[in-house]
Design an enzyme around this catalytic site. Structure first.
Site, PDB file in Angstrom:
ATOM      1  N   HIS A   1       0.824  -1.283   0.015  1.00 54.91           N
ATOM      2  CA  HIS A   1       0.044  -0.133  -0.007  1.00 54.91           C
ATOM      3  C   HIS A   1       0.949   1.379  -0.016  1.00 54.91           C
ATOM      4  O   HIS A   1       0.190   2.220  -0.286  1.00 54.91           O
ATOM      5  CB  HIS A   1      -1.011   0.113   1.240  1.00 54.91           C
TER       6      HIS A   1
ATOM      7  N   GLY B   1      -1.989   1.960   5.130  1.00 52.62           N
ATOM      8  CA  GLY B   1      -2.388   0.553   5.611  1.00 52.62           C
ATOM      9  C   GLY B   1      -1.169  -0.547   6.037  1.00 52.62           C
ATOM     10  O   GLY B   1      -0.997  -1.510   5.452  1.00 52.62           O
TER      11      GLY B   1
ATOM     12  N   ASP C   1      -3.191 -10.951  -1.818  1.00 57.60           N
ATOM     13  CA  ASP C   1      -3.581 -10.672  -0.402  1.00 57.60           C
ATOM     14  C   ASP C   1      -5.203 -10.093  -0.323  1.00 57.60           C
ATOM     15  O   ASP C   1      -5.725  -9.886  -1.955  1.00 57.60           O
ATOM     16  CB  ASP C   1      -2.640  -9.382  -0.135  1.00 57.60           C
TER      17      ASP C   1
ATOM     18  N   HIS D   1      -6.640  -7.497   0.438  1.00 59.92           N
ATOM     19  CA  HIS D   1      -6.858  -6.076   0.082  1.00 59.92           C
ATOM     20  C   HIS D   1      -5.888  -5.727  -1.433  1.00 59.92           C
ATOM     21  O   HIS D   1      -5.228  -6.736  -2.062  1.00 59.92           O
ATOM     22  CB  HIS D   1      -5.730  -5.253   1.141  1.00 59.92           C
TER      23      HIS D   1
ATOM     24  N   ASP E   1      -3.958 -12.734   4.785  1.00 62.91           N
ATOM     25  CA  ASP E   1      -5.257 -12.287   5.112  1.00 62.91           C
ATOM     26  C   ASP E   1      -6.311 -12.974   4.314  1.00 62.91           C
ATOM     27  O   ASP E   1      -7.546 -12.599   4.775  1.00 62.91           O
ATOM     28  CB  ASP E   1      -5.280 -10.676   5.326  1.00 62.91           C
TER      29      ASP E   1
ATOM     30  N   TYR F   1      -3.198 -11.752   9.812  1.00 63.15           N
ATOM     31  CA  TYR F   1      -3.314 -11.308  11.060  1.00 63.15           C
ATOM     32  C   TYR F   1      -3.985 -12.095  12.104  1.00 63.15           C
ATOM     33  O   TYR F   1      -4.076 -11.818  13.231  1.00 63.15           O
ATOM     34  CB  TYR F   1      -4.259 -10.069  10.705  1.00 63.15           C
TER      35      TYR F   1
HETATM   36  O1  V1P Z   1      -9.670   0.767   7.351  1.00 61.59           O
HETATM   37  C1  V1P Z   1      -8.556   1.275   7.499  1.00 61.59           C
HETATM   38  C2  V1P Z   1      -8.608   2.940   7.612  1.00 61.59           C
HETATM   39  C3  V1P Z   1      -8.153   3.417   9.058  1.00 61.59           C
HETATM   40  N1  V1P Z   1      -9.570   4.090   8.964  1.00 61.59           N
HETATM   41  C4  V1P Z   1      -9.206   5.574   9.058  1.00 61.59           C
HETATM   42  C5  V1P Z   1      -9.711   3.588   7.621  1.00 61.59           C
HETATM   43  N2  V1P Z   1      -7.474   0.511   7.699  1.00 61.59           N
HETATM   44  C6  V1P Z   1      -7.297  -0.889   7.648  1.00 61.59           C
HETATM   45  C7  V1P Z   1      -5.894  -1.169   7.209  1.00 61.59           C
HETATM   46  C8  V1P Z   1      -5.767  -2.433   6.607  1.00 61.59           C
HETATM   47  C9  V1P Z   1      -4.557  -2.769   6.075  1.00 61.59           C
HETATM   48  C10 V1P Z   1      -4.152  -3.774   5.279  1.00 61.59           C
HETATM   49  C11 V1P Z   1      -2.659  -4.218   4.865  1.00 61.59           C
HETATM   50  C12 V1P Z   1      -2.407  -5.312   3.831  1.00 61.59           C
HETATM   51  O2  V1P Z   1      -3.076  -5.275   2.726  1.00 61.59           O
HETATM   52  C13 V1P Z   1      -0.833  -5.272   3.578  1.00 61.59           C
HETATM   53  C14 V1P Z   1       0.014  -5.372   4.749  1.00 61.59           C
HETATM   54  O3  V1P Z   1      -2.764  -6.599   4.486  1.00 61.59           O
HETATM   55  C15 V1P Z   1      -7.251  -1.317   9.080  1.00 61.59           C
HETATM   56  C16 V1P Z   1      -8.238  -2.376   9.530  1.00 61.59           C
HETATM   57  C17 V1P Z   1      -9.128  -3.279   9.070  1.00 61.59           C
HETATM   58  N3  V1P Z   1     -10.100  -3.834   9.727  1.00 61.59           N
HETATM   59  O4  V1P Z   1      -9.247  -2.966   7.858  1.00 61.59           O
HETATM   60  N4  V1P Z   1      -6.580  -0.757  10.115  1.00 61.59           N
HETATM   61  C18 V1P Z   1      -6.783  -1.483  11.290  1.00 61.59           C
HETATM   62  N5  V1P Z   1      -7.873  -2.291  11.090  1.00 61.59           N
HETATM   63  C19 V1P Z   1      -6.475  -1.351  12.632  1.00 61.59           C
HETATM   64  C20 V1P Z   1      -7.000  -1.780  13.824  1.00 61.59           C
HETATM   65  C21 V1P Z   1      -6.144  -1.558  15.053  1.00 61.59           C
HETATM   66  C22 V1P Z   1      -5.443  -0.870  15.183  1.00 61.59           C
HETATM   67  C23 V1P Z   1      -4.358  -0.203  13.870  1.00 61.59           C
HETATM   68  C24 V1P Z   1      -5.386  -0.469  12.645  1.00 61.59           C
HETATM   69 ZN    ZN Z   2      -4.066  -7.274   3.202  1.00 59.54          ZN
HETATM   70 CA    CA Z   3      -4.992  -8.649  -3.537  1.00 61.40          CA
END
Ligand code: V1P
Ligand code: ZN
Ligand code: CA
Length: 380
Positions: A145, A153, A180, A182, A268, A307
């Site tokens: 990302h 992300g 992935d 995402h 994931d 995760y």
């Molecule tokens: O949904 C969001 C953003 C934060 N909000 C303002 C909207 N972020 C997600 C990011 C997911 C990243 C995935 C990375 C990868 O593709 C590559 C390494 O796997 C997110 C989520 C979720 N459930 O989608 N951030 C978090 N959860 C989060 C939870 C706890 C603490 C920090 C972040």
């Molecule tokens: Zn991902």
């Molecule tokens: Ca993908």
């Protein structure tokens, strides 16, 4: 055993497992340390050239800020170099500007983290380009990302982009495949205007991070038709991934004819992931690697998301064994330092959940038809 006699090069640097986002953050670098431990206890290291960051620095390429700025802006990397959890209050504007928010906290030793993750992918590109190996693995990478001047992300620097830029010094055409859950937005964006890199992402779409990856996003200018997006719903299972992966990859191989492939193997997309909502088994996830291997094109395998801590090492260890063509037993080796993570089953392969597959055959078929139609526009 750094003599490059074997087909598979495997990168892991011990330091990687010591980085920490925070206790509550879902991204745990420790999962790569556990993977490395499992790969070792399954006896797989004897079949591979095993390299670490110092090996990459000394023998292949100095991965330093000059490598990072091949893609990222100087201002952004300058901040990564100086920022620490202790001094971050003095840089609030910059943190906001470059998106160091909840998803991307300021890590202790952030610059080292970025170098460590990138060394594996750039090092992998170098060993492949030098024809020292035909598969190279960096489970510490796959942080797809990160943008030119923005963390996103859980990703700060985009090792996939940096590895591909290294490959482009040698090869004419690079295929990037992303399983992935995402969308691989940072890699797609970096190469959206070129016909030398095709990006192909399979991902959950609609009300899901990062929100991009519509099927109609196909690249622009010279890059038109060189971005492929397969949007999916919850519950994707093994039958469905095979049903879509084969025809799409066949057509890409036939028409784009890549010289080399990078596979982002985020786990994931597995059943039971803490953030994900697909329903793949480890074997189902692995079929993507098995399928890509059939084309006899060099492959770089990088990590990505994942995760549920105990499932990531299971999957990446199994996929290391697939890369090697060395079958491994289902029982987790007794000597594993992290054996407690794998109880109560202590098996490599676990059953998937009973969640509903929300991708109907019709929906998948319609997407395949549209994607193949776009790929026809590329002249073989
Ligand atoms: O949904 C969001 C953003 C934060 N909000 C303002 C909207 N972020 C997600 C990011 C997911 C990243 C995935 C990375 C990868 O593709 C590559 C390494 O796997 C997110 C989520 C979720 N459930 O989608 N951030 C978090 N959860 C989060 C939870 C706890 C603490 C920090 C972040
Ligand atoms: Zn991902
Ligand atoms: Ca993908």
């Amino acid at each position: 055993m750094n003599n490059f006699k074997q087909r598979v090069t495997y990168y892991y640097d011990e330091e990687f497992g010591t980085f920490n986002y925070s206790t509550t953050h879902p991204m745990k670098p420790l999962r790569v340390a556990i993977t490395d431990d499992l790969v070792g206890h399954y006896g797989l290291k004897q079949y591979m050239n095993c390299i670490d960051q110092s090996f990459v620095q000394t023998y292949i390429k100095r991965v330093d800020e000059d490598v990072l700025t091949q893609f990222h802006s100087y201002e952004y990397i300058d901040l990564i170099k100086i920022i620490t959890p202790e001094n971050k209050c003095q840089h609030e504007d910059q943190l906001y500007r470059f998106n160091f928010m909840e998803d991307c906290p300021v890590l202790d030793r952030l610059f080292d983290f970025c170098l460590c993750q990138t060394s594996g992918s750039v090092g992998a590109a170098c060993v492949i380009a030098d024809q020292k190996s035909n598969i190279a693995i960096n489970w510490s990478g796959g942080l797809h990302h990160a943008k030119q001047s923005e963390a996103s992300g859980f990703c700060y620097v985009n090792d996939c982009v940096l590895g591909i830029l290294e490959l482009l010094k040698t090869y004419q055409r690079v295929l990037y495949v992303d399983i992935d859950i995402h969308h691989g937005d940072g890699v797609e964006e970096a190469f959206y205007l070129t016909d030398r890199v095709m990006t192909c992402s399979f991902h959950k779409f609609k009300e899901y991070f990062p929100g991009t990856g519509h099927i109609d996003d196909i690249g622009h200018d010279k890059g038109k038709y060189y971005a492929v997006n397969f949007p999916l719903n919850e519950g994707l299972n093994d039958d469905s991934i095979q049903f879509i992966f084969k025809p799409v990859i066949d057509k890409i191989m036939e028409n784009f004819r890549p010289d080399v492939v990078m596979l982002q193997g985020g786990t994931d997309s597995l059943s039971g992931d803490r953030l994900g909502c697909f329903n793949l088994s480890i074997k189902g996830h692995g079929t993507c690697i098995e399928y890509l291997k059939k084309f006899n094109v060099p492959i770089i395998m990088v990590g990505g998301g994942g995760y549920t801590l105990r499932n990531v090492p299971r999957c990446w260890t199994y996929e290391t064994s697939l890369a090697l063509n060395v079958p491994i037993q289902d029982n987790i080796p007794d000597e594993s330092d992290y054996k407690i993570y794998f109880g109560p089953e202590y098996k490599l392969h676990l059953p998937i959940s009973n969640m509903e597959e929300q991708n109907s055959k019709d929906y998948l078929e319609k997407n395949i038809v549209q994607i193949l139609e776009n790929l026809k526009q590329i002249n073989p």
